[in-house]
Scaffold this active site. Structure first.
Site, PDB file in Angstrom:
ATOM      1  N   LYS A  93      24.236  22.286  38.591  1.00  0.00           N
ATOM      2  CA  LYS A  93      24.853  21.206  39.422  1.00  0.00           C
ATOM      3  C   LYS A  93      24.136  19.654  39.037  1.00  0.00           C
ATOM      4  O   LYS A  93      24.127  19.494  37.760  1.00  0.00           O
ATOM      5  CB  LYS A  93      24.717  21.532  40.854  1.00  0.00           C
ATOM      6  CG  LYS A  93      24.873  22.973  41.077  1.00  0.00           C
ATOM      7  CD  LYS A  93      26.266  23.406  40.687  1.00  0.00           C
ATOM      8  CE  LYS A  93      26.585  24.935  40.812  1.00  0.00           C
ATOM      9  NZ  LYS A  93      27.661  25.504  40.394  1.00  0.00           N
ATOM     10  N   ASP A 149      17.271  26.359  49.274  1.00  0.00           N
ATOM     11  CA  ASP A 149      18.441  25.896  48.160  1.00  0.00           C
ATOM     12  C   ASP A 149      18.410  24.685  48.164  1.00  0.00           C
ATOM     13  O   ASP A 149      19.282  24.101  49.172  1.00  0.00           O
ATOM     14  CB  ASP A 149      19.158  26.917  48.394  1.00  0.00           C
ATOM     15  CG  ASP A 149      20.335  26.942  47.189  1.00  0.00           C
ATOM     16  OD1 ASP A 149      20.333  25.856  46.627  1.00  0.00           O
ATOM     17  OD2 ASP A 149      20.969  27.927  46.781  1.00  0.00           O
ATOM     18  N   TYR A 176      25.854  29.622  50.186  1.00  0.00           N
ATOM     19  CA  TYR A 176      26.542  29.812  49.266  1.00  0.00           C
ATOM     20  C   TYR A 176      27.153  31.105  49.065  1.00  0.00           C
ATOM     21  O   TYR A 176      26.340  32.055  49.109  1.00  0.00           O
ATOM     22  CB  TYR A 176      25.872  29.568  47.875  1.00  0.00           C
ATOM     23  CG  TYR A 176      26.606  29.541  46.662  1.00  0.00           C
ATOM     24  CD1 TYR A 176      27.713  29.190  46.420  1.00  0.00           C
ATOM     25  CD2 TYR A 176      25.653  30.470  45.420  1.00  0.00           C
ATOM     26  CE1 TYR A 176      28.358  29.399  45.095  1.00  0.00           C
ATOM     27  CE2 TYR A 176      26.499  30.639  44.417  1.00  0.00           C
ATOM     28  CZ  TYR A 176      27.734  30.041  44.106  1.00  0.00           C
ATOM     29  OH  TYR A 176      28.362  30.526  42.899  1.00  0.00           O
ATOM     30  N   ARG A 180      11.916  35.213  25.513  1.00  0.00           N
ATOM     31  CA  ARG A 180      12.081  35.619  26.705  1.00  0.00           C
ATOM     32  C   ARG A 180      10.971  35.211  27.688  1.00  0.00           C
ATOM     33  O   ARG A 180      10.971  35.148  28.778  1.00  0.00           O
ATOM     34  CB  ARG A 180      12.341  37.224  26.843  1.00  0.00           C
ATOM     35  CG  ARG A 180      12.546  37.912  28.117  1.00  0.00           C
ATOM     36  CD  ARG A 180      13.449  38.871  28.125  1.00  0.00           C
ATOM     37  NE  ARG A 180      12.944  40.028  26.981  1.00  0.00           N
ATOM     38  CZ  ARG A 180      12.177  40.895  27.082  1.00  0.00           C
ATOM     39  NH1 ARG A 180      11.117  40.673  28.074  1.00  0.00           N
ATOM     40  NH2 ARG A 180      12.123  41.523  26.170  1.00  0.00           N
TER      41      ARG A 180
HETATM   42  C1  LIG Z   1      23.933  26.067  46.820  1.00  0.00           C
HETATM   43  C2  LIG Z   1      24.116  26.852  45.504  1.00  0.00           C
HETATM   44  N1  LIG Z   1      23.147  27.720  45.292  1.00  0.00           N
HETATM   45  C3  LIG Z   1      23.285  28.296  44.091  1.00  0.00           C
HETATM   46  C4  LIG Z   1      24.292  28.293  43.130  1.00  0.00           C
HETATM   47  C5  LIG Z   1      24.447  29.247  42.156  1.00  0.00           C
HETATM   48  O1  LIG Z   1      24.179  28.573  40.898  1.00  0.00           O
HETATM   49  P1  LIG Z   1      24.752  29.008  39.440  1.00  0.00           P
HETATM   50  O2  LIG Z   1      26.159  28.848  39.515  1.00  0.00           O
HETATM   51  O3  LIG Z   1      24.080  28.107  38.425  1.00  0.00           O
HETATM   52  O4  LIG Z   1      24.172  30.579  39.264  1.00  0.00           O
HETATM   53  C6  LIG Z   1      25.433  27.423  43.665  1.00  0.00           C
HETATM   54  C7  LIG Z   1      26.600  27.419  42.874  1.00  0.00           C
HETATM   55  O5  LIG Z   1      27.545  27.051  42.990  1.00  0.00           O
HETATM   56  C8  LIG Z   1      25.412  26.966  44.872  1.00  0.00           C
HETATM   57  O6  LIG Z   1      26.223  25.950  44.999  1.00  0.00           O
END
Ligand SMILES: Cc1ncc(COP(=O)(O)O)c(C=O)c1O
Length: 399
Positions: free
Chosen positions: A215, A190, A118, A66
């Site tokens: 992604k 982000d 998001y 962890r």
């Molecule tokens: C722009 C963006 N940030 C964060 C996330 C969250 O990522 P996760 O699905 O790996 O938790 C996503 C998921 O689609 C996203 O599109």
């Protein structure tokens, strides 16, 4: 002749020196950074360390997975090198990475956030952290005239996404990082939609660059992960603390998969961007399509900024169809090569209907305000042959 022990040491040293220095090119770093821990075997790629705990007193200082495991330490080195940052901390998902950052705030703190976020970021703010006293002001930060809110609110954190999900708005990362720094706010970007290959927020002045590695960084849609990169040692300590104190660490196997995926990031991103640009240009001329958004189309409202800030436009494009929500969903279902699914950034093409999928957690009223219409469709363009993708789109639009 060297004895077996001496040979083992030579192999170990070779494995360690294969680590590149930071002046190496992007792809050289991507290929070579996450390769240590070969031990005495000479393994060219690291093994998966499927262990919960480590014998006390080991030379690398590991104690419990962890709070540290070779697989995610290697991934962290690799991602830091790609982001042009001193440090990176890996998490179990993009949302875990966000949770780590937001957990550092206190009741009464204010976050100024770009209004098109998001959907789960919005949900995390409003349904989880709001009840602990966090206040978030959502603003259209693509409009410079709105930046005054940063001086007025004196937030602890400015939360940016660029390009945004799903509208692909591009915000001025260098300008907003400077505006945040002026009032002592940390600025988080982000960077999921661009990836470190196309845009490096820390180099543009942001405090934190966050990505869902689920992604593009992993790129194969076979595991979840998140990362936060920074040059700031205080923030780095906070991230490492959150990783172990909140139990947000990735699994060693997922970290191994992600480290493997990131080695081909540059190749994949070049292909995603070239194919998406070609499809965006073609869709723009199609009669059934009201509007197309893609950062590297001259019709994009922040086209000039996108060209300055990003190496290419990435693999996501959105199209607004002349139809209802039900018809937009039916269009998505007719596609054969674009799978109707959440997520993006993998080698395979996906399509998503934000109003009923990724942004269903955003109230309809808020969706309308920020421009997520019922006819909006988001494509994550994979690395398939562009002609096949175009034919698939044509057939579904024609029907
Ligand atoms: C722009 C963006 N940030 C964060 C996330 C969250 O990522 P996760 O699905 O790996 O938790 C996503 C998921 O689609 C996203 O599109």
């Amino acid at each position: 002749m060297r004895g077996p022990r001496a040979r083992a040491v030579v192999v170990w040293v070779q494995a360690e020196t294969m680590q590149t220095n930071d002046s190496a090119g992007f792809t050289t770093r991507a290929v070579h950074k996450a390769r240590g821990f070969a031990g005495s075997t000479g393994a060219v790629m690291p093994p998966v360390f499927l262990t919960a705990t480590f014998a006390s007193g080991n030379p690398d200082g590991f104690d419990y997975t962890r709070s540290g495991n070779p697989n995610f330490r290697l991934l962290e080195q690799a991602v830091a090198a790609l982001e042009g940052a001193r440090y990176a901390t890996c998490f179990a998902s993009g949302v875990s990475a966000m949770t780590a950052v937001v957990s550092t705030l206190q009741a009464g703190d204010v976050v100024v956030a770009e209004e098109n976020l998001y959907g789960c970021t919005y949900r995390l703010f409003e349904r989880v952290f709001a009840k602990f006293g966090l206040r978030v002001r959502y603003v259209d930060l693509a409009q410079r005239s709105n930046w005054g809110v940063i001086g007025a609110e004196r937030p602890k954190l400015v939360w940016l996404e660029s390009p945004t999900n799903p509208l692909l708005k591009v915000v001025d990362l260098a300008g907003l990082s400077a505006a945040g720094a002026d009032v002592g706010a940390a600025v988080l970007v982000d960077n999921t939609f661009a990836s470190a290959y196309l845009q490096r927020p820390v180099e543009l002045g942001a405090t934190l660059s966050l990505s869902s590695t689920t992604k593009y960084i992993n790129g194969h849609s076979d595991c979840l992960g998140g990362v936060v990169a920074t040059n700031d040692s205080v923030w780095q300590e906070r991230m490492v603390f959150a990783q172990k104190a909140l139990g947000l660490q990735p699994s060693p196997f997922d970290a191994w998969l992600t480290a493997r995926g990131q080695r081909t990031l540059a190749l994949r991103m070049d292909r995603h961007s070239a194919t998406a640009l070609e499809l965006a240009r073609w869709l723009e001329t199609h009669a059934g399509v009201r509007a197309v958004r893609y950062p590297f189309l001259p019709s994009h409202p922040q086209y000039e900024l996108a060209r300055r800030q990003m190496k290419s436009g990435s693999g996501i494009l959105t199209a607004e169809l002349e139809c209802s929500a039900a018809e937009a969903l039916a269009f998505c279902r007719r596609l054969r090569l674009f799978t109707l699914a959440e997520s993006l950034g993998g080698v395979e093409s996906l399509v998503c209907h934000p109003a009923t999928m990724t942004h269903a957690s955003v109230p309809a009223e808020v969706r309308r305000q920020v421009g997520i219409s019922d006819g909006l469709v988001r494509f994550s363009v994979g690395i398939e042959d562009v002609e096949d993708l175009r034919r698939d789109l044509e057939a579904a639009l024609h029907a």
